[in-house]
Design a protein around this motif. Sequence first.
Motif, short mmCIF file in Angstrom:
data_model
loop_
_atom_site.label_atom_id
_atom_site.label_comp_id
_atom_site.label_asym_id
_atom_site.label_seq_id
_atom_site.Cartn_x
_atom_site.Cartn_y
_atom_site.Cartn_z
N ASP A 38 0.82 -1.21 0.00
CA ASP A 38 0.00 0.00 0.00
C ASP A 38 0.85 1.26 0.00
OD1 ASP A 38 -2.25 -1.56 -0.02
OD2 ASP A 38 -2.69 -1.32 2.12
N VAL A 39 1.97 1.25 0.71
CA VAL A 39 2.87 2.41 0.71
C VAL A 39 3.42 2.63 -0.69
CG1 VAL A 39 5.10 3.28 1.54
CG2 VAL A 39 3.48 2.29 3.15
N TRP A 40 3.78 1.57 -1.36
CA TRP A 40 4.28 1.68 -2.73
C TRP A 40 3.20 2.27 -3.64
CZ3 TRP A 40 8.91 1.83 -4.63
CH2 TRP A 40 9.08 1.73 -6.00
N ASP A 41 1.95 1.83 -3.45
CA ASP A 41 0.84 2.37 -4.24
C ASP A 41 0.61 3.85 -3.95
OD1 ASP A 41 0.45 -0.08 -5.42
OD2 ASP A 41 -1.24 -0.65 -4.14
N LEU A 42 0.85 4.28 -2.71
CA LEU A 42 0.68 5.69 -2.37
C LEU A 42 1.61 6.59 -3.17
CD1 LEU A 42 0.28 5.87 1.50
CD2 LEU A 42 -1.39 6.55 -0.21
N LEU A 43 2.79 6.09 -3.49
CA LEU A 43 3.74 6.89 -4.24
C LEU A 43 3.27 7.17 -5.66
CD1 LEU A 43 7.07 5.23 -3.07
CD2 LEU A 43 6.11 7.41 -2.34
N SER A 44 2.43 6.31 -6.19
CA SER A 44 1.96 6.49 -7.56
C SER A 44 0.72 7.39 -7.65
CB SER A 44 1.67 5.14 -8.20
OG SER A 44 0.59 4.51 -7.53
N LEU A 45 0.10 7.71 -6.52
CA LEU A 45 -1.09 8.56 -6.52
C LEU A 45 -0.72 10.03 -6.48
CD1 LEU A 45 -3.28 6.61 -3.96
CD2 LEU A 45 -3.49 6.58 -6.44
N LYS A 46 -1.54 10.85 -7.13
CA LYS A 46 -1.29 12.29 -7.10
C LYS A 46 -1.78 12.89 -5.79
CE LYS A 46 -1.32 12.86 -12.04
NZ LYS A 46 -2.00 13.34 -13.21
N GLY A 47 -2.96 12.54 -5.38
CA GLY A 47 -3.50 13.04 -4.12
C GLY A 47 -3.58 11.89 -3.12
#
Length: 145
Positions: A38-47
């Motif tokens: 999930d942390v890795w996925d957070l890096l790909s989100l803009k907001g």
Amino acid sequence: MNIKIKPLFEKVVDLVFGIILLFIILAIAIGAIQLFVDVWDLLSLKGITGQYINMITDVLTLYVMVELSRSLIEYFETHKLRLTFIIDAAIVFIVRELLIGLFKHEMKPDMIYAISTILFVLGALRIAAIVVYQREKQMSEDALN
């Protein structure tokens, strides 16, 4: 008859607690791996503002699981459930629910008061459990001397 049943009861309780502990450890491992994903996925989100509540919820849930596993490990060492670990897990669970409710703006004042009262009572119980544990520890040391 009572003497024969007690060892069987203790073995069954040990087995059940062992199985529960195994599942908790498995859940902690899976949860930790999922948290890193999930942390890795957070890096790909803009907001990422909306995603923080999920991270906080997941971290606090893992902490509750760790506290519960600590109480079970303590049981295997002493054959007693330590109240402090269980109260810690309850406090973290309630704080988790409070944070989620406040972040989503779903908490009404009466619910905040009720949760505050529960937290106060659990905090008092935790302090009392520590005092009683220290007193018992001191009494057993005094008895040995």
